[in-house]
Design an enzyme around this catalytic site. Structure first.
Site, mmCIF file in Angstrom:
data_model
loop_
_atom_site.group_PDB
_atom_site.id
_atom_site.type_symbol
_atom_site.label_atom_id
_atom_site.label_comp_id
_atom_site.label_asym_id
_atom_site.label_seq_id
_atom_site.Cartn_x
_atom_site.Cartn_y
_atom_site.Cartn_z
ATOM 1 N N GLY A 124 0.864 -1.182 0.000
ATOM 2 C CA GLY A 124 0.000 0.000 0.000
ATOM 3 C C GLY A 124 0.894 1.223 0.000
ATOM 4 O O GLY A 124 1.915 1.248 0.705
ATOM 5 N N ASN A 174 3.978 1.773 2.470
ATOM 6 C CA ASN A 174 5.305 1.746 1.838
ATOM 7 C C ASN A 174 6.075 3.035 2.122
ATOM 8 O O ASN A 174 7.255 3.014 2.483
ATOM 9 C CB ASN A 174 5.176 1.590 0.311
ATOM 10 C CG ASN A 174 4.610 0.242 -0.110
ATOM 11 O OD1 ASN A 174 4.516 -0.673 0.700
ATOM 12 N ND2 ASN A 174 4.224 0.131 -1.371
ATOM 13 N N ASP A 203 -8.770 -6.251 -6.358
ATOM 14 C CA ASP A 203 -9.918 -6.943 -5.763
ATOM 15 C C ASP A 203 -10.161 -6.280 -4.402
ATOM 16 O O ASP A 203 -9.835 -6.822 -3.356
ATOM 17 C CB ASP A 203 -9.606 -8.438 -5.627
ATOM 18 C CG ASP A 203 -10.809 -9.230 -5.129
ATOM 19 O OD1 ASP A 203 -11.917 -8.662 -5.078
ATOM 20 O OD2 ASP A 203 -10.638 -10.416 -4.789
ATOM 21 N N ARG A 204 -10.704 -5.069 -4.476
ATOM 22 C CA ARG A 204 -10.777 -4.239 -3.271
ATOM 23 C C ARG A 204 -12.178 -3.721 -2.985
ATOM 24 O O ARG A 204 -12.350 -2.681 -2.346
ATOM 25 C CB ARG A 204 -9.807 -3.065 -3.425
ATOM 26 C CG ARG A 204 -8.370 -3.534 -3.357
ATOM 27 C CD ARG A 204 -7.419 -2.525 -3.932
ATOM 28 N NE ARG A 204 -6.701 -1.821 -2.898
ATOM 29 C CZ ARG A 204 -5.587 -1.133 -3.107
ATOM 30 N NH1 ARG A 204 -5.075 -1.050 -4.324
ATOM 31 N NH2 ARG A 204 -4.988 -0.520 -2.135
ATOM 32 N N THR A 247 7.764 11.591 -10.612
ATOM 33 C CA THR A 247 8.785 10.558 -10.863
ATOM 34 C C THR A 247 8.641 9.996 -12.268
ATOM 35 O O THR A 247 7.540 9.905 -12.807
ATOM 36 C CB THR A 247 8.692 9.398 -9.860
ATOM 37 O OG1 THR A 247 7.411 8.765 -10.003
ATOM 38 C CG2 THR A 247 8.877 9.866 -8.437
ATOM 39 N N ARG A 248 9.778 9.646 -12.866
ATOM 40 C CA ARG A 248 9.786 9.151 -14.241
ATOM 41 C C ARG A 248 10.561 7.839 -14.354
ATOM 42 O O ARG A 248 11.263 7.615 -15.322
ATOM 43 C CB ARG A 248 10.418 10.210 -15.142
ATOM 44 C CG ARG A 248 9.832 11.595 -14.937
ATOM 45 C CD ARG A 248 10.531 12.617 -15.816
ATOM 46 N NE ARG A 248 10.441 12.242 -17.207
ATOM 47 C CZ ARG A 248 11.400 12.440 -18.125
ATOM 48 N NH1 ARG A 248 12.529 13.039 -17.761
ATOM 49 N NH2 ARG A 248 11.252 12.034 -19.356
ATOM 50 N N GLU A 262 12.991 5.110 -14.855
ATOM 51 C CA GLU A 262 14.400 5.104 -15.274
ATOM 52 C C GLU A 262 14.832 6.422 -15.914
ATOM 53 O O GLU A 262 15.988 6.554 -16.346
ATOM 54 C CB GLU A 262 14.699 3.900 -16.182
ATOM 55 C CG GLU A 262 14.128 4.001 -17.581
ATOM 56 C CD GLU A 262 12.690 3.537 -17.657
ATOM 57 O OE1 GLU A 262 11.994 3.506 -16.613
ATOM 58 O OE2 GLU A 262 12.233 3.200 -18.755
ATOM 59 N N GLY A 304 8.789 -1.143 -6.192
ATOM 60 C CA GLY A 304 8.827 -0.315 -4.983
ATOM 61 C C GLY A 304 9.445 1.055 -5.171
ATOM 62 O O GLY A 304 9.524 1.833 -4.225
ATOM 63 N N ASP A 321 7.342 4.627 -4.378
ATOM 64 C CA ASP A 321 7.030 4.853 -2.967
ATOM 65 C C ASP A 321 8.295 5.090 -2.144
ATOM 66 O O ASP A 321 8.282 5.877 -1.180
ATOM 67 C CB ASP A 321 6.228 3.669 -2.400
ATOM 68 C CG ASP A 321 4.851 3.558 -3.056
ATOM 69 O OD1 ASP A 321 4.445 4.478 -3.780
ATOM 70 O OD2 ASP A 321 4.180 2.525 -2.842
#
Lengths: 313, 313, 313, 313, 313, 313
Positions: free
Chosen positions: E33, E37, E105-106, E224-225, E227, E253, E256
């Site tokens: 989450g 994280n 599936d939330r 954020t991009r 790589e 990851g 985050d």
């Protein structure tokens, strides 16, 4: 049935990535045969397909069928109770420059005793395409004759993959025996190594493809070059496609995925260059999946083809 | 015995690739020591080899020997019943730019108490080459003295790998203690980092190799540079070789495989540049294999050397 | 804090069930210490608990704390940067009649250097129960003195588990050193083997329990007998309980689970026989769970106690 | 060499416990042959031992030797380059009442071509005991004749394990071919099933043992009965021993461990009943260890024998 | 508490690398989450942090908390007994050009019912930074309102990660609902895809960052991009940083980890470009670690930042 | 088709044996549904069988079908694209006295929306036996009505398994809803727990079976009692059989294997007591196999029945 695929399928044992049998304690077990790999891909892409072969009625033989069914492939298997063996291979994958190893252990396998009388000839006759793996002809004279009989029995198109392995027979024997079948072959699949090894010819891929088609009067020749793409000949024209760049998880399934996708497209009526593109896309996806039998989905092949065509990434 | 290899071997624990001890629940267990790694490679390539060391007579000590035997290495082990410890290391491999970690846990190990009187001096005397791992001198004064005694006892050539680890001792202490042995060393192996850290010298690899040979009057100096190749000095000449490009599975065994292959070739009478090439080929193959102790085969080293020499790929 | 638990915790390596280190390649890694095992069980059953100890500030030390936190235990750790070792054990579980093996590797561990000044004495003072593992006194004189200081610092009840291991010290030394602490112990936990080995006494479990209480003037003595149940002494009365029959998955956590559950109940004000029953129920559940640190839940202990009490199954 | 053990060793593939090949994806890989299993146990218990056989010079053949070396066994292997196969078996272990399955795949294996001229006859001649596995005679006439030649070549005692498997030959053929060797056999090992199947005799184990010894004039007959113990005949007397009760991890190694321990004791000069007891103890320990090749230690066999003799538990 | 992080955390199931659910038999299980994280990374880097959320009081809910505690994160969880579900995701990672898959599936998860009254508002009020994951607003109107209430309740800075997933809601709905919160947001985090998908804007990353900050009057925008690095806006200035080149183990990851490191630095008072650099370094390390929740250490982030700053490698 | 089996099938996640979700990192994944388990066993024993159900067209739905195909079962699946969920269960197996846990997560699954119009009614009409799992009626009113429609549509025999799970509905609701279907049920399967829980009746198994048959006018009632055997009612007579004693690997598949074998026998025309015996034999074999879906073979059921009948062991 639209596609009937004929040929032996082995059980492949392999140690974990980078490891060797010498020190391995756990090995993976996978069904691996060109005929069933090709039919599985074609079936997953939407072509009604069935795999025909002969297996020993043992836990090992049943293991082969269970994995094919898991992928949704239909099978028509002649079950042997005569003590015939299950074909086995032992595979060590290796990162370059170390070379992969494939040990063949396929003497006296059930498929070596298969006869036309054991096969559902009406199904073969009615197929749109009959596909056969050339390696099956290496198993025995009986198997080679049955392979010929299967190709000659259909009123559909006849496709053959050279599927040459030096652990099964030498290049000269392979060429001689397979040449006897070429009059019953409309579509030939092979890879670049086989073109030079089995046919002992040199030249660019374009030239090789063209020459083979001319020499043996094939309708189509498809030649795969792994990370260098693929080439197709049809009707006097040679088409060429670069491979789609991928991270490589396991390259062992790429050629057969190419063949399955091309056949799926030819049956669907695609032009040669479109079939070639779908083959190249399927091969690219196969390189991202572990094992020789890969769970490719029609949607993702189409999406990749679309991406290549549109130039978007 | 042709090669006698002397030095401590630890058990190396490591979590799965990319993972950390902090959250690991399963770790792998491997024998890891420069002396046994080198002797294993030399033995696999055809040199009659034996590894000499001291281990605790416990399940952990026996574990070390079982793995070396699995690779076909002969061992002569002094078994300690005195409650000495088994040397342990804890290794976290990491993808760049994250750095590998190696935690040393080698206090009070059995090899720290080894004395010349415990060793088969006749075997050492008669060897063609005696190899020793410099890290063993870090364990204790006793071990350092025994290492010196071993090198001085042979009538064959004496080879030493610097095998410096900052977790065992600091660079100054290492240099001081090892320098005392250098008069008994004909062949020095080291890697580029060690050249700068231990000897605190700068310069190109060629210069470093030459300077070290001159300063300490070594017959041979072999300096490895992982993916940048290796350099060898002998008889006033510096030879250099690029690394052979590989996919990298695990780079932890490459230096020791290099050393084992070079020694195998020197014993076989190869010239320096040939030994260097075999070392570079063995290192390349080692990078494609998991773990510090690698199942290299003589045939594949020869094939790779042949490929490099002929320029074919 | 209601329960303060003090003692060293090791990392335990173990090969897969039935296997030996000699041929193992993968081993499991678990935190294992009586003080943290007991506090974890008490905490899971509802007692506010904290574990106090000293660990090296390395990946191995952090590994211990991560596993305890995963179980929800609060920790107050003194982190050592002085190159102290992490305590290690190597465990081979074996099916009877083969005997389990536990190799201790706990020289120079961080906890051997722990001093009262490093500990949060106010927390210890205010605890309802302070629990300590006797094995910690085996690490060093310093550790033994600190253990005594911890027990004497509280105004709550003082509990000690004998936690004797012949790989750490011999029985006579253990008894002598621990006897010096017994004036500061209100509740003693031990198992049947320890009663005979450490105290060199014979007699029935009932007699042993009674004699130990009398000799050393303990308020409570709890003696576990694995599959034969447990015995408790308090206030002149000896209570006895059969074990609850279970399938056994791993018996290594049963004693500490018993202790944790008994302490949880004593803090809750239960009578001795009720605490004994909860201990026996927790031990039964622990035998059905792998590893030394077990994820017992309060609800299932209560349900099992209820089943035992009501006689329903 | 004190014990020379002759016979084929297969690679055994097995899915995880309780699973079947039909749905397995990972299988374990273990060296399994009566001759090497027996020699390994004898070697681990202290008898100087060597295993003689023939294997294909492939990764599979080398795999066999690597595992035996890991257990410290010395080997003298004839390496075949002629395309001979490695013997394979496929094993599904099953909990009762489901029955284990063992599929033999041992046609055309290297050991079927072994001739006396390939073997170190001086080593055989000088052995204290030569042991052979009867199953090797099932591979080919050549192998059967070589087996006879090996037994006749020694000046030591000759021991044979019946080692009958219905997947290799039928009982009548086995009896006929093995009977021809019985004049060169001093010690016969078999299990209860083999006594009834191969010799088609009924009667109590004591009677069977006695009758077989009389009929064929063996010095010793040892008959194992798994969880029912074992019986030994020597010099007109029948000795009997109950099995030592154990938890069962894997029963596949128990018979061969029994044989190895008995031979170790006979070479050491033990009386029949003592050898029998050591055999029963080794079998008990083998049942607590996974796999056919078990890491038994001399100390634990001695301890178990001691416990049985003293009546302590 | 210095950082309070609010948002739902799911359990993520994933087959082994390269495999698909269709043929998987073993899958990994990880807490995943954005809110947890981010808080874990900030906590590991030294910021006192707590995660606030609501989970079902089931083994699955407890599983989430156990993993967060293992990483040392403090949690304040509202436990639901009302039969609410645990949020689940199913993740297939794929090598390019094959695309990753994330199945959400939330529905009806516990966090969808969370109300401000269930939360420790005093802790929120006193935080230096309150961070919230935008995806939580997709769960229900209640959750969206509570998210707003949390942001408005603090006297500290308010940070929001867009955390858009097309499996939860469509881009228009997401934008509309999140825009209502933007007046209570000081710092916005998003990735490049989200900038174009949710806000339907084109332009260079620099332009996008600047435009978003202007349009909604954010103090900071971090984009954020992967790589290609990251971009930050603050106080009218746009800062840009290339990604640090890495081998990629698992990229799931990285975003985050970036956010956690930036928040840690902002709380520490760093300037924007320094915070950006730390974020980029943490993202690089996260790419070398498996899983969404990564065991980054403060020391290695600092070392990498130092290496980047000094230009040494 | 001879057997048509109707009902929902879930994906079952489970941590390794003895472990809990709370600390699990790897879990197994298996298709588990009474209707498909029963049809698989019947199919493996020789009855032509097809499974009818509705699944989401997602990787999770396809996973269910792949596993059933692997076992050779034919399927007719209605594929839902409407965002319906795949039914999930979470299973913790436990050694006694610890109790297994089964968490149901089956809200809004695809099968809850299935209507008679989606099903191949001609196939149902023509079946020899139509089998339905009662739990499917718990999913929704729609599903319950469709289940009734399926049973009423056939001209063959109608079989129902109660398949009650307290995590899906309560006993009273289950009884009420299922009673409405009982007029369309000829054969009822249930276990002893369900007899007491759902029908709230006490009495011996013989009495329960008889009473249920009388109350609802069933032709057959089969009641399983796990390790205590099974009872069958037909035509006024109650038959009883002890369980066949087994080692237990996993008991989760035993009831459904019993049902599959009984149906196979009833279709084959066996008498009640013979069908009961085959059911008991199949249940025994299922207890020796891991997982809910077991690879039983017809030959081994027959062999076990033969052994039981002949009294040989």
């Amino acid at each position: 049935m639209t596609l009937v695929s004929f040929g032996e399928t082995a059980l492949r044992f392999a140690p974990p990535e980078g490891h060797r049998f010498e020190t391995a304690r756990e090995v993976s077990l996978r069904a691996d045969g060109t005929a069933s790999n090709v039919a599985t891909t074609a079936s997953r892409l939407g072509t009604e397909s069935v795999w025909l072969s002969k297996l020993p009625d043992t836990p090992l033989g049943r293991r082969v069928v269970a994995e094919l069914h898991e992928h949704g492939l239909e099978t028509e298997v002649v079950w042997s109770d005569d003590g015939d063996r299950q074909g086995l291979t032992f595979y060590e994958d290796a990162a370059p420059p170390r070379e992969d190893r494939l040990i063949q252990d396929r003497e006296r396998v059930a498929a070596a005793t298969i006869t036309p009388g054991e096969l559902p000839m009406d199904v073969i006759q009615a197929a749109d395409v009959v596909f056969a793996a050339g390696s099956t002809a290496a198993l025995s004279d009986t198997a080679a004759e049955t392979l010929g009989a299967v190709l000659r029995a259909t009123s559909g198109a006849r496709a053959l993959d050279l599927d040459f392995d030096p652990g099964l027979w030498d290049a000269d024997t392979a060429r001689e025996r397979l040449e006897r079948l070429f009059d019953a072959v409309d579509v030939l699949f092979l890879n670049e190594d086989e073109a030079t090894t089995v046919f002992d010819r040199s030249g660019s891929p374009r030239e090789l493809t063209h020459t083979l088609a001319s020499s043996y009067d094939f309708d189509y020749v498809f030649l795969t070059r792994s990370e260098h793409g693929a080439v197709a000949y049809h009707d006097g024209v040679v088409h060429e496609r670069d491979a789609i760049e991928t991270d490589i998880v396991d390259s062992s399934g790429q050629h057969d995925a190419f063949v399955g996708a091309v056949i799926d497209r030819l049956i669907a009526g695609s032009a040669t260059d479109e079939a070639l593109l779908y083959g190249v896309a399927a091969a690219a996806l196969a390189r991202t999946m572990p094992g020789p039998l890969v769970p490719i989905e029609a949607g993702e092949v189409a999406a990749l083809v679309d991406r290549e065509t549109s130039g978007r990434r």
